[in-house]
Design a protein around this motif. Structure first.
Motif, PDB file in Angstrom:
ATOM      1  N   UNK A 216       0.815  -1.212   0.000  1.00 36.11           N
ATOM      2  CA  UNK A 216       0.000   0.000   0.000  1.00 36.11           C
ATOM      3  C   UNK A 216       0.853   1.269   0.000  1.00 36.11           C
ATOM      4  N   UNK A 217       1.945   1.278   0.749  1.00 33.57           N
ATOM      5  CA  UNK A 217       2.800   2.469   0.788  1.00 33.57           C
ATOM      6  C   UNK A 217       3.484   2.696  -0.549  1.00 33.57           C
ATOM      7  N   UNK A 218       3.938   1.610  -1.206  1.00 36.98           N
ATOM      8  CA  UNK A 218       4.569   1.768  -2.514  1.00 36.98           C
ATOM      9  C   UNK A 218       3.589   2.361  -3.516  1.00 36.98           C
ATOM     10  N   UNK A 219       2.336   1.946  -3.427  1.00 38.39           N
ATOM     11  CA  UNK A 219       1.341   2.528  -4.329  1.00 38.39           C
ATOM     12  C   UNK A 219       1.100   3.990  -3.987  1.00 38.39           C
ATOM     13  N   UNK A 220       1.056   4.311  -2.708  1.00 38.60           N
ATOM     14  CA  UNK A 220       0.913   5.708  -2.300  1.00 38.60           C
ATOM     15  C   UNK A 220       2.066   6.557  -2.821  1.00 38.60           C
ATOM     16  N   UNK A 232      -5.264   8.618   0.736  1.00 35.10           N
ATOM     17  CA  UNK A 232      -4.543   7.412   0.327  1.00 35.10           C
ATOM     18  C   UNK A 232      -5.499   6.256   0.090  1.00 35.10           C
ATOM     19  N   UNK A 233      -6.450   6.058   0.996  1.00 37.21           N
ATOM     20  CA  UNK A 233      -7.419   4.974   0.821  1.00 37.21           C
ATOM     21  C   UNK A 233      -8.216   5.180  -0.458  1.00 37.21           C
ATOM     22  N   UNK A 234      -8.661   6.420  -0.704  1.00 39.10           N
ATOM     23  CA  UNK A 234      -9.403   6.712  -1.936  1.00 39.10           C
ATOM     24  C   UNK A 234      -8.566   6.386  -3.165  1.00 39.10           C
ATOM     25  N   UNK A 235      -7.286   6.750  -3.125  1.00 40.34           N
ATOM     26  CA  UNK A 235      -6.402   6.517  -4.269  1.00 40.34           C
ATOM     27  C   UNK A 235      -6.171   5.029  -4.497  1.00 40.34           C
ATOM     28  N   UNK A 251      -2.954 -11.490  -3.973  1.00 41.63           N
ATOM     29  CA  UNK A 251      -3.088 -12.548  -2.975  1.00 41.63           C
ATOM     30  C   UNK A 251      -2.711 -12.058  -1.573  1.00 41.63           C
ATOM     31  N   UNK A 252      -1.876 -11.020  -1.506  1.00 41.86           N
ATOM     32  CA  UNK A 252      -1.412 -10.544  -0.213  1.00 41.86           C
ATOM     33  C   UNK A 252      -1.302  -9.032  -0.190  1.00 41.86           C
ATOM     34  N   UNK A 253      -1.205  -8.492   1.021  1.00 37.51           N
ATOM     35  CA  UNK A 253      -1.029  -7.052   1.212  1.00 37.51           C
ATOM     36  C   UNK A 253       0.124  -6.816   2.179  1.00 37.51           C
ATOM     37  N   UNK A 301     -11.325  -0.801   4.446  1.00 29.48           N
ATOM     38  CA  UNK A 301     -11.942  -0.896   3.122  1.00 29.48           C
ATOM     39  C   UNK A 301     -10.999  -1.550   2.116  1.00 29.48           C
ATOM     40  N   UNK A 302      -9.699  -1.313   2.265  1.00 39.76           N
ATOM     41  CA  UNK A 302      -8.725  -1.942   1.361  1.00 39.76           C
ATOM     42  C   UNK A 302      -8.691  -3.441   1.613  1.00 39.76           C
TER      43      UNK A 302
END
Length: 338
Positions: A216-220, A232-235, A251-253, A301-302
């Motif tokens: 998630x942080x890499x995507x942020x 961040x959650x919206x994005x 498969x994982x987060x 939500x993620x």
């Protein structure tokens, strides 16, 4: 190739079908300090926090007396931020970057592809000994000077193509029943911003059991305009919408938070940094990729959207107490802790 949906129904841990909640750990000295180099300390931490085990990174020979195989659910393979020029055999570029063969050998284990692949194979051997259910592979590349100004020489497509080549060269060393998860980065490669390119990666890879480890942080870090965790959650949710059917691969987060847009914007205004120490590079990357916990309850939500098999609370703790604080904070935010 088999994907997430088919495996979720069969995924069990001690006979129970559910999401496994993990933390990241390595056998590097700083992480050994976190657990006092003690299996009892690690076991107490995991049990106290309702965790199912660890995602392990082997940075040194494995001591199963400290990191028991019963706790190792997955293994994060070692990674090289810069590797594409070596894989392509671009000796002139490597000489420019490293200054000589001795330094190149020190980084990759030799001057030939097989030398570097053998380093991966040793890592895979340890993962097999630990009976890991999944492996994590960083699907990104950047030359080291590019980490400061983001003027990348390689395209996402070129890196993804080369990632598939590397994995296919290692396919015979990865057990068919072990899931290989590609981790997204903000450097060229798998950024999860291009659905077609994501599909191309999975079409090209020969291993029969692949997926994505959504960091998630890499995507942020791909969006410098994010100001809050709710942003961040919206994005992240909007990005998953854009991926469409490709979400089936997740498969994982790796769950962690990084709101570093202001820092990145400031860095990008500076001239290219021609010389820097290893420590400066590490501190810079950690200033971008901050590995902080989520505080907002919207992070759930993620999780609910992805429904991962493995949820890894991924932090870079300064101390054991800092680790506990970050984990407790994020578990409470996600509704995973009372």
């Amino acid at each position: 190739m088999v994907y997430a949906g088919a495996h979720r129904a069969a995924m069990r841990w001690k006979g129970v079908e559910r999401m496994l909640q993990l933390v990241n750990l390595s056998n590097f000295r700083t992480d050994l300090d976190l657990i006092e180099n003690s299996a009892a300390c690690l076991t107490d931490f995991l049990n106290r926090n309702g965790l199912d085990g660890i995602e392990m990174m082997f940075c040194a020979p494995w001591d199963a007396a400290v990191h028991a195989p019963d706790w190792i659910q997955g293994v994060h393979l070692q990674f090289w931020p810069s590797w594409l020029d070596f894989w392509r055999g671009d000796r002139a570029e490597l000489q420019r970057q490293f200054g000589g063969d001795e330094q190149i050998i020190g980084c990759y284990g030799g001057l030939q592809r097989q030398d570097w692949l053998n380093r991966y194979r040793e890592n895979l051997r340890l993962a097999c000994q630990a009976e890991a259910s999944y492996l994590v592979f960083h699907a990104g590349h950047t030359r080291l000077e590019e980490i400061f100004d983001w003027r990348f020489a390689a395209s996402d497509a070129a890196v993804v193509e080369a990632v598939a080549e590397v994995v296919n060269a290692l396919a015979a060393d990865i057990p068919a029943d072990v899931t290989l998860l590609f981790e997204n980065l903000w450097w060229p490669g798998l950024r999860l911003l291009d659905r077609d390119l994501t599909e191309r990666l999975f079409a090209a890879v020969k291993h029969p059991n692949c997926g994505i480890m959504l960091d998630t942080a890499h995507l942020m870090n791909t969006n410098q305009d994010l100001q809050t965790e709710d942003d961040a959650v919206d994005y992240i949710l909007a990005t998953l919408d854009s991926l469409g059917d490709c979400c089936r691969y997740i498969r994982g987060i790796h769950l962690n938070c990084s709101l570093s847009g202001e820092y990145v914007r400031q860095m990008l205004t500076r001239p290219r940094q021609q010389s820097f120490s290893y420590q400066e590079a590490v501190e810079h990357v950690l200033s971008i990729d901050r590995h902080q916990p989520f505080h907002s309850s919207r992070v759930r939500q993620i999780i609910d959207r992805v429904q991962p098999d493995w949820l890894v609370h991924e932090f870079v703790p300064a101390s054991a107490s800092d680790w506990q604080e970050k984990l407790s904070c994020q578990q409470r935010a996600a509704g995973l802790r009372r």
